[in-house]
Write a protein that holds these residues in place. Structure first.
Motif, PDB file in Angstrom:
ATOM      1  N   THR A   2     -37.747 -35.104 -21.044  1.00 50.35           N
ATOM      2  CA  THR A   2     -37.590 -36.234 -20.823  1.00 50.35           C
ATOM      3  C   THR A   2     -36.272 -36.955 -21.406  1.00 50.35           C
ATOM      4  OG1 THR A   2     -38.159 -36.627 -23.405  1.00 50.35           O
ATOM      5  CG2 THR A   2     -39.492 -38.112 -21.439  1.00 50.35           C
ATOM      6  N   LEU A   3     -35.434 -35.341 -21.549  1.00 49.02           N
ATOM      7  CA  LEU A   3     -33.602 -35.371 -21.897  1.00 49.02           C
ATOM      8  C   LEU A   3     -32.988 -35.571 -20.329  1.00 49.02           C
ATOM      9  CD1 LEU A   3     -32.914 -32.512 -24.511  1.00 49.02           C
ATOM     10  CD2 LEU A   3     -32.174 -35.653 -24.937  1.00 49.02           C
ATOM     11  N   PRO A   4     -31.615 -35.890 -20.212  1.00 48.59           N
ATOM     12  CA  PRO A   4     -31.281 -36.425 -19.152  1.00 48.59           C
ATOM     13  C   PRO A   4     -30.026 -34.189 -19.245  1.00 48.59           C
ATOM     14  CG  PRO A   4     -29.757 -37.444 -20.868  1.00 48.59           C
ATOM     15  CD  PRO A   4     -31.744 -37.226 -21.492  1.00 48.59           C
ATOM     16  N   ASP A   5     -31.139 -34.719 -17.723  1.00 50.13           N
ATOM     17  CA  ASP A   5     -30.444 -32.951 -17.426  1.00 50.13           C
ATOM     18  C   ASP A   5     -29.514 -32.302 -17.764  1.00 50.13           C
ATOM     19  OD1 ASP A   5     -32.446 -33.820 -15.373  1.00 50.13           O
ATOM     20  OD2 ASP A   5     -31.213 -33.920 -12.932  1.00 50.13           O
ATOM     21  N   ALA A   6     -28.426 -33.257 -17.792  1.00 41.89           N
ATOM     22  CA  ALA A   6     -27.229 -32.042 -18.507  1.00 41.89           C
ATOM     23  C   ALA A   6     -26.982 -31.734 -19.940  1.00 41.89           C
ATOM     24  CB  ALA A   6     -25.401 -33.262 -18.649  1.00 41.89           C
ATOM     25  N   ARG A  32     -28.310 -23.394 -22.129  1.00 42.96           N
ATOM     26  CA  ARG A  32     -27.123 -21.982 -21.857  1.00 42.96           C
ATOM     27  C   ARG A  32     -26.958 -21.474 -23.528  1.00 42.96           C
ATOM     28  NH1 ARG A  32     -24.668 -21.689 -17.615  1.00 42.96           N
ATOM     29  NH2 ARG A  32     -24.877 -23.841 -15.929  1.00 42.96           N
ATOM     30  N   SER A  33     -27.076 -22.489 -24.562  1.00 41.06           N
ATOM     31  CA  SER A  33     -26.899 -22.054 -26.033  1.00 41.06           C
ATOM     32  C   SER A  33     -27.604 -21.548 -26.636  1.00 41.06           C
ATOM     33  CB  SER A  33     -25.928 -23.326 -26.608  1.00 41.06           C
ATOM     34  OG  SER A  33     -26.822 -23.904 -26.922  1.00 41.06           O
ATOM     35  N   ALA A  34     -28.920 -22.478 -26.451  1.00 42.03           N
ATOM     36  CA  ALA A  34     -29.780 -21.904 -27.185  1.00 42.03           C
ATOM     37  C   ALA A  34     -30.924 -19.560 -26.762  1.00 42.03           C
ATOM     38  CB  ALA A  34     -31.354 -22.488 -27.865  1.00 42.03           C
ATOM     39  N   ARG A  70     -44.169 -34.965 -15.684  1.00 39.71           N
ATOM     40  CA  ARG A  70     -43.680 -35.324 -14.215  1.00 39.71           C
ATOM     41  C   ARG A  70     -42.420 -34.451 -14.634  1.00 39.71           C
ATOM     42  NH1 ARG A  70     -42.841 -41.730 -13.856  1.00 39.71           N
ATOM     43  NH2 ARG A  70     -42.032 -42.039 -16.193  1.00 39.71           N
ATOM     44  N   ASN A  71     -41.672 -34.406 -15.820  1.00 38.53           N
ATOM     45  CA  ASN A  71     -40.454 -34.168 -15.359  1.00 38.53           C
ATOM     46  C   ASN A  71     -40.343 -32.287 -15.682  1.00 38.53           C
ATOM     47  OD1 ASN A  71     -39.331 -36.525 -17.091  1.00 38.53           O
ATOM     48  ND2 ASN A  71     -40.672 -35.784 -18.235  1.00 38.53           N
ATOM     49  N   LEU A  72     -41.165 -31.680 -14.865  1.00 43.06           N
ATOM     50  CA  LEU A  72     -41.447 -30.301 -14.784  1.00 43.06           C
ATOM     51  C   LEU A  72     -40.083 -29.770 -13.821  1.00 43.06           C
ATOM     52  CD1 LEU A  72     -42.946 -27.331 -14.913  1.00 43.06           C
ATOM     53  CD2 LEU A  72     -43.722 -27.756 -13.874  1.00 43.06           C
ATOM     54  N   PRO A  73     -40.076 -30.602 -12.552  1.00 45.88           N
ATOM     55  CA  PRO A  73     -38.883 -29.624 -11.567  1.00 45.88           C
ATOM     56  C   PRO A  73     -37.857 -29.821 -12.274  1.00 45.88           C
ATOM     57  CG  PRO A  73     -40.469 -31.788 -10.838  1.00 45.88           C
ATOM     58  CD  PRO A  73     -41.023 -31.679 -11.991  1.00 45.88           C
ATOM     59  N   ARG A  74     -37.230 -31.294 -12.807  1.00 46.03           N
ATOM     60  CA  ARG A  74     -36.230 -31.573 -14.141  1.00 46.03           C
ATOM     61  C   ARG A  74     -35.847 -29.640 -14.469  1.00 46.03           C
ATOM     62  NH1 ARG A  74     -34.008 -34.476 -16.354  1.00 46.03           N
ATOM     63  NH2 ARG A  74     -36.219 -35.739 -17.698  1.00 46.03           N
ATOM     64  N   VAL A  75     -36.665 -29.801 -15.277  1.00 49.22           N
ATOM     65  CA  VAL A  75     -36.625 -28.760 -16.383  1.00 49.22           C
ATOM     66  C   VAL A  75     -36.552 -27.612 -15.680  1.00 49.22           C
ATOM     67  CG1 VAL A  75     -38.179 -27.460 -17.719  1.00 49.22           C
ATOM     68  CG2 VAL A  75     -38.488 -30.225 -17.792  1.00 49.22           C
ATOM     69  N   ARG A  76     -36.992 -27.575 -14.241  1.00 49.37           N
ATOM     70  CA  ARG A  76     -37.066 -25.492 -13.674  1.00 49.37           C
ATOM     71  C   ARG A  76     -35.939 -25.845 -12.801  1.00 49.37           C
ATOM     72  NH1 ARG A  76     -41.613 -22.648 -10.127  1.00 49.37           N
ATOM     73  NH2 ARG A  76     -39.238 -21.603  -8.183  1.00 49.37           N
ATOM     74  N   LEU A 113     -33.236 -25.057 -16.211  1.00 43.48           N
ATOM     75  CA  LEU A 113     -33.462 -23.525 -16.231  1.00 43.48           C
ATOM     76  C   LEU A 113     -32.747 -22.935 -15.684  1.00 43.48           C
ATOM     77  CD1 LEU A 113     -36.910 -23.838 -18.097  1.00 43.48           C
ATOM     78  CD2 LEU A 113     -35.017 -22.521 -19.326  1.00 43.48           C
ATOM     79  N   GLN A 114     -32.739 -23.024 -14.237  1.00 49.02           N
ATOM     80  CA  GLN A 114     -32.057 -21.787 -13.243  1.00 49.02           C
ATOM     81  C   GLN A 114     -30.675 -22.140 -13.049  1.00 49.02           C
ATOM     82  OE1 GLN A 114     -34.318 -22.289  -9.394  1.00 49.02           O
ATOM     83  NE2 GLN A 114     -33.035 -19.914  -8.964  1.00 49.02           N
ATOM     84  N   ALA A 115     -30.503 -23.280 -12.979  1.00 49.51           N
ATOM     85  CA  ALA A 115     -28.785 -23.628 -13.383  1.00 49.51           C
ATOM     86  C   ALA A 115     -27.728 -23.259 -14.662  1.00 49.51           C
ATOM     87  CB  ALA A 115     -28.178 -25.384 -13.524  1.00 49.51           C
ATOM     88  N   ALA A 116     -28.855 -22.776 -15.932  1.00 43.75           N
ATOM     89  CA  ALA A 116     -28.684 -22.056 -17.159  1.00 43.75           C
ATOM     90  C   ALA A 116     -28.957 -20.306 -16.933  1.00 43.75           C
ATOM     91  CB  ALA A 116     -29.368 -22.706 -18.433  1.00 43.75           C
ATOM     92  N   GLY A 117     -29.622 -19.419 -15.807  1.00 45.71           N
ATOM     93  CA  GLY A 117     -29.611 -18.668 -16.089  1.00 45.71           C
ATOM     94  C   GLY A 117     -30.780 -18.179 -16.437  1.00 45.71           C
TER      95      GLY A 117
END
Ligand code: PQ2
Ligand code: SAM
Length: 243
Positions: free
Chosen positions: A159-163, A170-172, A182-188, A191-195
């Protein structure tokens, strides 16, 4: 003052609950639990076959879950009234006899009971029996260690904002993402953006009936159950395997 005992039930498999919770549930005369309207509720399902025949059950049905945005004033007012009402009812009931409240996972780890716990202070004697959090059941279901050496484990909410998601991803070193649903697409996407997408696992209904464990990159659905966790295992320092 009567006693209200909240029993943490662990991640879903009844064999993963504590001996203390097991005893409290089997001897209870009044049992309350949260659930979504019209559903059996995970906590109640976990204790199937354990309750005494004469037990009185109290299903505390959420007035809303996803129908209103959780940031809206209307949502907050609706939930506050719901918790106030059940805190009063349980406090009154506890004057007569102990009440056991069921909670999936651990009650003090994003558990609904926390909202009753706050409201019951000074009105009943409240005790919490710890439970194994859902995420422990989920990483054990993957049969892989979650942290090594100096790994930093971060627990995020879908439920956290995308940024915010992306920044922590990236940091953990190791990641747990809860409230996936229903947040799965945003989580995905985060994760992709963070590599991190290629190392991520999706665990749906960990240790529950219908458990599913899949590499997240292989999932193309836009949605998953509310009881689902995304994991990235840490790969921290450890002595080399010599043979
Ligand atoms: C609004 C939302 C936002 C958020 O999570 O922040 C939220 N629940 C959402 C969805 C949702 N909730 C449930 C289902 C059906 C599950 C199913 O039946 O499959 C679904 C999905 C759906 O309806 O589709 C039922 C449910 N929820 C909780 C429990 C009990 C428990 O786990 O203890 C159970 C019973 C489960 C069971 O045992 O069956 C507990 C919590 N849920 C809360 C909030 C917090 C209380 C409210 C508050 O005070 O604000 C709290 C205490 C967590 C906390 O405060 O951290 C989020 C929408 C996110 C989004 O927008 O996508
Ligand atoms: C309101 S929180 C409750 C957490 C619970 N008190 C605990 O200790 O795990 C609900 C979220 O926990 C996660 N969850 C809890 N148990 C789970 C399980 N067995 N399998 C998958 N996800 C689980 C899901 O991400 C779900 O959206």
């Amino acid at each position: 003052m009567g006693r209200i005992l909240c029993a943490g039930l662990g991640p879903g498999d009844p064999e993963l609950m504590s001996v203390r919770a097991d005893r409290a549930i089997r001897t209870a005369r009044h049992v309350a639990y949260f659930r979504k309207r019209g559903r059996p509720g995970q906590a109640r399902r976990i204790v199937d076959g354990m309750l005494a025949p004469e037990v009185q059950e109290y299903a505390m049905e959420y007035p809303v879950t996803t129908e209103l945005h959780f940031g809206s004033a209307e949502y907050k007012a609706c939930l506050a009234a719901f918790y106030d009402d059940w805190a009063a009812r349980l406090a009154a009931l506890a004057q007569q006899q102990d009440v056991v409240v069921l909670c999936e996972g651990d009650p003090f780890f994003f558990g609904s009971f926390m909202h009753l716990h706050t409201r019951l202070q000074g009105r009943a004697q409240v005790e919490v029996i710890p439970g194994m959090p859902g995420m422990v059941g989920c990483w054990s279901a993957t049969q892989l260690p979650i942290t090594w050496g100096d790994d930093v484990l971060v627990v995020l909410m879908g439920t956290l904002p995308d940024a915010e998601l992306e920044r922590h991803m990236r940091s953990a070193d190791a990641l747990v993402v809860m409230k996936t649903g229903r947040n799965l697409p945003r989580v995905r996407r985060a994760l992709q953006a963070a590599g991190r997408l290629d190392a991520a696992w999706l665990v749906e209904r960990g240790t529950m009936p219908g458990e599913r464990i899949v590499p997240l990159a292989e999932v193309d659905g836009a949605d998953c159950p509310y009881f689902a966790i995304v994991l990235v295992h840490g790969q921290g320092r450890r002595p080399e395997v010599l043979e």
